[in-house]
Write an enzyme that holds these catalytic residues in place. Sequence first.
Site, PDB file in Angstrom:
ATOM      1  N   SER A  40      -6.322  -4.312   6.586  1.00 50.02           N
ATOM      2  CA  SER A  40      -5.495  -3.780   7.672  1.00 50.02           C
ATOM      3  C   SER A  40      -4.792  -2.533   7.146  1.00 50.02           C
ATOM      4  CB  SER A  40      -4.475  -4.830   8.114  1.00 50.02           C
ATOM      5  OG  SER A  40      -3.628  -5.191   7.043  1.00 50.02           O
ATOM      6  N   HIS A 153      -7.033 -10.976   8.301  1.00 51.73           N
ATOM      7  CA  HIS A 153      -7.405 -11.632   7.041  1.00 51.73           C
ATOM      8  C   HIS A 153      -8.034 -13.005   7.234  1.00 51.73           C
ATOM      9  CE1 HIS A 153      -4.183  -9.114   4.732  1.00 51.73           C
ATOM     10  NE2 HIS A 153      -5.221  -8.401   5.107  1.00 51.73           N
ATOM     11  N   GLU A 162       0.440 -12.753   8.012  1.00 53.05           N
ATOM     12  CA  GLU A 162       0.841 -13.517   6.829  1.00 53.05           C
ATOM     13  C   GLU A 162       2.100 -14.328   7.085  1.00 53.05           C
ATOM     14  OE1 GLU A 162       1.209 -10.645   3.625  1.00 53.05           O
ATOM     15  OE2 GLU A 162      -0.588  -9.604   4.307  1.00 53.05           O
ATOM     16  N   GLU A 203      -6.286 -13.915   1.447  1.00 51.70           N
ATOM     17  CA  GLU A 203      -5.236 -13.938   0.433  1.00 51.70           C
ATOM     18  C   GLU A 203      -4.942 -15.352  -0.049  1.00 51.70           C
ATOM     19  OE1 GLU A 203      -1.984 -11.506   1.886  1.00 51.70           O
ATOM     20  OE2 GLU A 203      -3.184  -9.695   1.636  1.00 51.70           O
ATOM     21  N   ASP A 239       4.481 -11.218   7.643  1.00 49.99           N
ATOM     22  CA  ASP A 239       3.940  -9.861   7.772  1.00 49.99           C
ATOM     23  C   ASP A 239       3.174  -9.834   9.088  1.00 49.99           C
ATOM     24  OD1 ASP A 239       2.851  -7.372   7.703  1.00 49.99           O
ATOM     25  OD2 ASP A 239       1.638  -7.658   5.906  1.00 49.99           O
ATOM     26  N   GLU A 282       7.752  -7.991   7.704  1.00 48.65           N
ATOM     27  CA  GLU A 282       7.061  -6.752   7.330  1.00 48.65           C
ATOM     28  C   GLU A 282       6.301  -6.233   8.550  1.00 48.65           C
ATOM     29  OE1 GLU A 282       4.695  -7.330   3.806  1.00 48.65           O
ATOM     30  OE2 GLU A 282       3.252  -5.822   4.440  1.00 48.65           O
ATOM     31  N   ASP A 309       5.433  -1.291   5.530  1.00 49.81           N
ATOM     32  CA  ASP A 309       4.163  -1.210   4.786  1.00 49.81           C
ATOM     33  C   ASP A 309       3.345  -0.060   5.373  1.00 49.81           C
ATOM     34  OD1 ASP A 309       1.620  -1.546   3.737  1.00 49.81           O
ATOM     35  OD2 ASP A 309       1.264  -3.516   4.596  1.00 49.81           O
ATOM     36  N   LYS A 334       2.453  -0.355  -2.473  1.00 46.65           N
ATOM     37  CA  LYS A 334       1.042  -0.563  -2.792  1.00 46.65           C
ATOM     38  C   LYS A 334       0.531   0.716  -3.450  1.00 46.65           C
ATOM     39  CE  LYS A 334      -0.225  -3.512   1.191  1.00 46.65           C
ATOM     40  NZ  LYS A 334      -0.628  -3.434   2.627  1.00 46.65           N
ATOM     41  N   HIS A 362       0.162  -6.638  -3.601  1.00 46.62           N
ATOM     42  CA  HIS A 362      -1.294  -6.616  -3.761  1.00 46.62           C
ATOM     43  C   HIS A 362      -1.933  -6.051  -2.484  1.00 46.62           C
ATOM     44  CE1 HIS A 362      -1.898 -10.658  -1.486  1.00 46.62           C
ATOM     45  NE2 HIS A 362      -0.973  -9.917  -0.935  1.00 46.62           N
ATOM     46  N   LYS A 385       4.652  -9.680  -3.577  1.00 45.60           N
ATOM     47  CA  LYS A 385       3.754 -10.542  -2.803  1.00 45.60           C
ATOM     48  C   LYS A 385       2.340 -10.378  -3.336  1.00 45.60           C
ATOM     49  CE  LYS A 385       2.378  -8.086   1.345  1.00 45.60           C
ATOM     50  NZ  LYS A 385       2.115  -8.219   2.777  1.00 45.60           N
TER      51      LYS A 385
HETATM   52  P1  PGA Z   1      -4.153  -5.218   3.484  1.00 44.62           P
HETATM   53  O1  PGA Z   1      -3.051  -6.311   3.832  1.00 44.62           O
HETATM   54  O2  PGA Z   1      -4.257  -5.147   2.004  1.00 44.62           O
HETATM   55  O3  PGA Z   1      -5.378  -5.748   4.171  1.00 44.62           O
HETATM   56  O4  PGA Z   1      -3.668  -3.920   4.088  1.00 44.62           O
HETATM   57  C1  PGA Z   1      -1.896  -6.516   3.101  1.00 44.62           C
HETATM   58  C2  PGA Z   1      -0.669  -6.185   3.917  1.00 44.62           C
HETATM   59  O5  PGA Z   1      -0.766  -5.777   5.084  1.00 44.62           O
HETATM   60  O6  PGA Z   1       0.424  -6.287   3.403  1.00 44.62           O
HETATM   61 ZN    ZN Z   2       1.486  -5.528   5.386  1.00 43.64          ZN
END
Ligand code: PGA
Ligand code: ZN
Length: 418
Positions: A40, A153, A162, A203, A239, A282, A309, A334, A362, A385
Amino acid sequence: KIQKVLATEILDSRGTPTVGATVILSDGSVGTANAPSGASTGKFEAHEKRDNDRKRYLGRGVKKAVEGIEETVAPVLENMQRVTVQNIDRMLIELDNTKNKEKLGANATLAVSLAAAKALAAHYKQPFFRYLGGTNAQKLPVPMMNILNGGAHAANNVDIQEFMIVPVGAKSFSEAVRTGSEIYHTLGGILKQRGLAVSVGDEGGFAPNLASDEEAIEVILEAVSSAGYTTDEVKITLDAAASEWTANDGYLLPKRGTKYTSAQLIAYWEKLCEKYPICSIEDPLGEEDWPAWTTVTEKLGKKIMLVGDDLFVTNSTRIREGIGRKAANALLVKPNQIGTLTETLAAVELAKENGMKIVMSHRSGETEDTSIADIAVAVNAGFIKSGAPCRSDRTAKYNRLLRIAKENEMDEMYGTGK
Ligand code: PGA
Ligand code: ZN
């Protein structure tokens, strides 16, 4: 001096190619690192270079990113005079010379950037976190463990991506991991008992079909309590990854088909926060919905963390925009969203200086690489996370933190999110 820079097309946790880099210094010190990959992904992330050659890996190969490292990056780094993390990253940015790493790809630049930094840490005979953070690195992050997966996911009917548990009441990092694992297994037991699926998402969290988001939260709370924990000790984090829901005139939850305006979505989050022990959400809104972000931060920002994010994509320019608009109060970090270690650390500094909390993260596509664990400790991140306390691509980071805790007598230097 850097003797050799190598790159390899390897596989991530989804079985999709990604970039692995190796940097060897003339004294024999070696650093290796792998780029992760999102599902995503945010619209404003740095470019992830893929071959788009349907004959290999269904178009997902990274041979061109590997060639870019070997043909463009390696000859320059192997002739570099003053080898420091800053100089290496500056050179990567210069060689790429685009706004968003379009030429080399952030998957290529990040793998080299991290591998080189780890080689330097080895050269100075320091653990990676200590090399990056110096004596300031004093705290282990609180894990946000994703035990129930939905959205992009998982192949279930849940739209929120999440559902995480956060052991804020643990006395040490190892106790936090134990808490997470106990609740995870208890949740699995409850789902099984109800005849629900205990297969997992990207995940490592369970991915059952459920009647609603509220049912997901309630079954998790049941697991928290039957594992013997209170909601003072263990909080819930979501999330939403709401950028995935963006529709023409607001939001459309793709699995359930529910429609929301920004205001209705904010009201929904307020309701959930009233009802449940949620400490953080998030991406509650889309990456371009700045005014609604300001509103949600005004309404909920004193009570919970609102984590950007896709909104920030670890990009200092976007973080500055958020600070100006009073949008969000925490930064999701990230490294592959921006493409070098130096730019990642700059984003963290900027956020911290402006009173934002830090959540190291991650990607849904991961490898055995544990760099984010060391970076989290180096910057004293409040949270990390890394998915469920299950599956090696996820537990590698928690295990690395357990080792950092043990080897440096830091287990009780546990943040509790403050
Ligand atoms: P992604 O998801 O690594 O698929 O972007 C993780 C997140 O959205 O935090
Ligand atoms: Zn996210």
